[in-house]
Design a protein around this motif. Structure first.
Motif, PDB file in Angstrom:
ATOM      1  N   ALA A   1      66.610  96.652  47.179  1.00 16.90           N
ATOM      2  CA  ALA A   1      65.424  96.338  47.681  1.00 16.90           C
ATOM      3  C   ALA A   1      65.221  97.223  46.604  1.00 16.90           C
ATOM      4  CB  ALA A   1      65.263  96.564  48.592  1.00 16.90           C
TER       5      ALA A   1
ATOM      6  N   ALA B   1      59.810  97.906  49.455  1.00 14.85           N
ATOM      7  CA  ALA B   1      60.341  98.111  50.254  1.00 14.85           C
ATOM      8  C   ALA B   1      58.863  99.405  51.246  1.00 14.85           C
ATOM      9  CB  ALA B   1      60.555  99.988  50.294  1.00 14.85           C
TER      10      ALA B   1
ATOM     11  N   ASP C   1      61.333  92.452  51.447  1.00 11.37           N
ATOM     12  CA  ASP C   1      62.209  93.652  51.115  1.00 11.37           C
ATOM     13  C   ASP C   1      63.621  93.110  52.317  1.00 11.37           C
ATOM     14  OD1 ASP C   1      63.269  96.015  50.900  1.00 11.37           O
ATOM     15  OD2 ASP C   1      61.936  96.765  52.951  1.00 11.37           O
TER      16      ASP C   1
END
Length: 146
Positions: A21, A26, A140
Motif C-alpha cells: 500500500a 494509507a 488501501d
C-alpha cells in the motif's frame, strides 16, 4: 554494461509490488475513517433536527420517496450511530470495519440521494464524501491499525 530490469520482477517498472500500500492510500484510508466518523455525527445531528424541530428542513410536497420527517429522523439517527462506530473500528484497523464501512457508506450515499429534496446542498456534499470514502477504503489493503 548496464542491465535492463526484468518487467516480470515486482517493482522493476517503478511501481510498488502488488500488495504494497502506498503512503497516500494509507493516509486516504485514515482520512476516510475520520470522514466516516464526522459524517456519522452529522447524520446524528440531522436525525435529531428532523425529530425535534422539522422547520429547519425544507418542506416537500410531492416526492416519490417522501417519508414523514420523524421516520427520516430515526433513519438518520440510527445509521449515523452505526457509521460513527464503524469509523472508529476502521481507525483501529479491523477488517470487518473496513468491509462494513464500504457497505454502510454505500447505504449513506443512497440515503442522502433520497434526502436530496430536504437538504440539497448538504446531500450533494455527503454523496461526494461517500464516494471518496469508498474509494479510499477499497484502495488501501494494509491490515495495520492507524
Amino acid at each position: 554494461m548496464t542491465t535492463t530490469p526484468n518487467p516480470a520482477t515486482p517493482g522493476a517498472t517503478g511501481t510498488p509490488p502488488p500488495g504494497t500500500a502506498s503512503a497516500w492510500a494509507a493516509g486516504g484510508a485514515m482520512f476516510a475513517a475520520v470522514l466516516m466518523m464526522i459524517n456519522g455525527m452529522f447524520a446524528i445531528f440531522e436525525g435529531i433536527a428532523a425529530l425535534a424541530k422539522d422547520d429547519v428542513l425544507w418542506r416537500v410536497r410531492t416526492y416519490t420517496f417522501k417519508f414523514d420527517l420523524t421516520a427520516w429522523g430515526w433513519i438518520h439517527l440510527i445509521v449515523g450511530i452505526v457509521v460513527l462506530i464503524v469509523g472508529i473500528a476502521i481507525l483501529k484497523g479491523t477488517t470487518w470495519g473496513r468491509a462494513l464501512g464500504i457497505a454502510l457508506t454505500g447505504l449513506m450515499i443512497v440515503l442522502h440521494f433520497l434526502w436530496l429534496p430536504y437538504q440539497p446542498l448538504w446531500s450533494l456534499i455527503a454523496i461526494a464524501i461517500g464516494v471518496f470514502v469508498i474509494w479510499a477504503l477499497c484502495v488501501d489493503h494494509s491490515p495495520r491499525a492507524f
